[in-house]
Write an enzyme that holds these catalytic residues in place. Structure first.
Site, PDB file in Angstrom:
ATOM      1  N   ASP A 130       0.814  -1.212   0.000  1.00 53.19           N
ATOM      2  CA  ASP A 130       0.000   0.000   0.000  1.00 53.19           C
ATOM      3  C   ASP A 130       0.855   1.274   0.000  1.00 53.19           C
ATOM      4  OD1 ASP A 130      -2.428   1.388   0.066  1.00 53.19           O
ATOM      5  OD2 ASP A 130      -3.274   0.092   1.608  1.00 53.19           O
ATOM      6  N   ASP A 187     -10.133   3.554  -3.674  1.00 51.33           N
ATOM      7  CA  ASP A 187     -10.828   2.363  -3.179  1.00 51.33           C
ATOM      8  C   ASP A 187     -12.239   2.221  -3.745  1.00 51.33           C
ATOM      9  OD1 ASP A 187      -8.551   2.222  -1.713  1.00 51.33           O
ATOM     10  OD2 ASP A 187      -9.559   1.952   0.226  1.00 51.33           O
TER      11      ASP A 187
HETATM   12  C1  GAL Z   1      -6.127   1.269   1.171  1.00 51.92           C
HETATM   13  C2  GAL Z   1      -6.209   0.268   0.028  1.00 51.92           C
HETATM   14  C3  GAL Z   1      -7.318  -0.719   0.361  1.00 51.92           C
HETATM   15  C4  GAL Z   1      -6.995  -1.400   1.691  1.00 51.92           C
HETATM   16  C5  GAL Z   1      -6.757  -0.376   2.778  1.00 51.92           C
HETATM   17  C6  GAL Z   1      -6.242  -1.004   4.066  1.00 51.92           C
HETATM   18  O1  GAL Z   1      -5.130   2.182   0.909  1.00 51.92           O
HETATM   19  O2  GAL Z   1      -6.460   0.935  -1.165  1.00 51.92           O
HETATM   20  O3  GAL Z   1      -7.484  -1.642  -0.689  1.00 51.92           O
HETATM   21  O4  GAL Z   1      -5.859  -2.213   1.508  1.00 51.92           O
HETATM   22  O5  GAL Z   1      -5.831   0.600   2.384  1.00 51.92           O
HETATM   23  O6  GAL Z   1      -6.063  -0.063   5.064  1.00 51.92           O
END
Ligand code: GAL
Length: 385
Positions: A130, A187
């Site tokens: 991430d 997301d």
């Molecule tokens: C976001 C990511 C999500 C999930 C989340 C977890 O940045 O895009 O898919 O992994 O973090 O905190």
């Protein structure tokens, strides 16, 4: 050590985030592995079981290593990996290129090589990586290259799933980093507007995906029906089964990884039918991994279009989609696909939803499409007479 066929086609599997976010544990992950097997989805190609954020303790141990939360994972991560592997599946985990993960757990910044070693020792096959808490003075490109190098030299084949949400023009440098997939979007949420927006945002990026490096439009929401424990993901209500089918068809033909986000232990027949459509999976997994091109309906170009993806056997995968709120016509002229009028060639249409051969068509295929619906075909050039 490096397997040259690692993620040649888009990875398929399940990820804990969309439905469960922070509420994860050994029982859930092992249950998801069981469900992938029992439902038949494993046999259709879904192979990765991925734990997303919130799996670790908030502190590293005295040797600077990540530690699995013993309340959530009382037998440690190796035991979970072993269980997933015993089912013939592969095991995925999550970390972050910044100092912390998005949920505030330790990130891998400046610990890339030791973390890669830890993941390898646990038996990890896939790492989602991430972009939160990334130091501002370092380009993301450097940090994704780092983890890629670390994984490529950790002694185990581990897929790198880069997740920088499409920032920093990721499509332009990700190939060179060595990552096998790259998140190109923010997301996903469990609603129609989100599906539509994410799909449209990647229509001009289809040329940047290919074997070993796939454009990840985000994990699937198929079958979630509002079940996320996260307010952002669940905002604005859920989708209908028809909208989930459209979402799946678009992700499949766009060549996105197919990572299921619903509770696979409780899938309805409609969800299973959508996720298990072998023709759509075949389109997604075609070995050449070509991105589709888009032919828009002349009188409704923003909402009605056909995506056309050349498959390795000479046929074309074709997906008609109607993003509007009214029933609309799509008229696909074969001229636009490379078939001249005088060639005595037409297309034989196979319908991937009804599983029927619709026979040969000359010059064009015209269909009425319901709001938010798709029609998906495999069309094979054929002599007319
Ligand atoms: C976001 C990511 C999500 C999930 C989340 C977890 O940045 O895009 O898919 O992994 O973090 O905190």
């Amino acid at each position: 050590m490096q397997n040259k066929y690692l993620a040649m086609t888009p990875p398929m599997g399940w990820n804990s985030w969309n439905t469960f976010t922070w509420n994860i544990n050994e029982e859930l992950i092992c249950g998801a592995a069981d469900a992938l097997c029992a439902s038949g989805l494993k046999d259709k190609g879904y192979e990765y079981v991925v734990i997303d954020d919130c799996w670790s303790l908030k502190q590293r141990d005295e040797n600077g290593r990540l530690v699995a939360d013993p309340e959530k994972f009382p037998n440690g991560m190796k035991a979970v990996a072993d269980y997933v592997h015993s089912k013939g599946l592969k095991f995925g985990m999550y970390s972050c290129c910044g100092t912390h993960t998005c949920a505030g757990y330790p990130g891998s910044f400046e610990h890339e090589f030791v973390d890669a070693e830890t993941f390898a020792s646990w038996g990890v096959d896939y790492l989602k990586y991430d972009n939160c808490y990334k130091p501002k003075h370092i380009d993301g490109e450097i940090l994704y290259k780092r983890m890629s190098l670390a994984l490529r030299n950790c002694g185990r084949d581990i897929v790198l799933s880069a997740c920088n949400w499409g920032t920093e023009d990721v499509h332009s440098w990700i190939q060179g980093s060595g990552a096998q997939l790259f998140r190109s979007t923010g997301d996903i949420q469990d609603n129609w507007q989100s599906v539509k927006n994410l799909f449209l945002s990647q229509l001009d990026k289809t040329a940047y995906s290919g074997p070993f490096c796939h454009n990840d439009i985000d994990m699937l929401i198929v079958g979630m029906h509002g079940s996320s424990n996260n307010e952002f993901i669940g905002a604005l209500g859920a989708c209908s089964d028809l909208e989930y089918r459209t979402h799946f068809a678009l992700w499949a033909i766009m060549g996105s990884p197919l990572m299921i986000g619903c509770d696979v232990r409780k899938m309805s027949a409609a969800t299973l039918e959508t996720l298990g459509n072998e023709d759509l999976i075949r389109i997604n997994q075609d070995i050449e991994c070509r991105g589709p091109y888009c032919i828009r309906q002349w009188n409704n170009p923003e909402n009605v279009m056909a995506l056309v993806k050349p498959l390795s056997d000479g046929s074309l995968a074709i997906c008609f989609v109607n993003l509007s709120e009214t029933r609309s016509e799509m008229s696909l002229q074969f001229w636009d696909l490379g078939i001249p009028y005088a060639a005595n060639m037409g297309l034989e249409f196979y319908n991937c939803y009804t599983k029927e051969n619709e026979g040969k068509f000359a010059e064009r295929y015209v269909a009425q499409i319901e709001p938010h619906d798709t029609m998906v075909f495999i069309a094979k050039p054929a002599k007319l007479k």
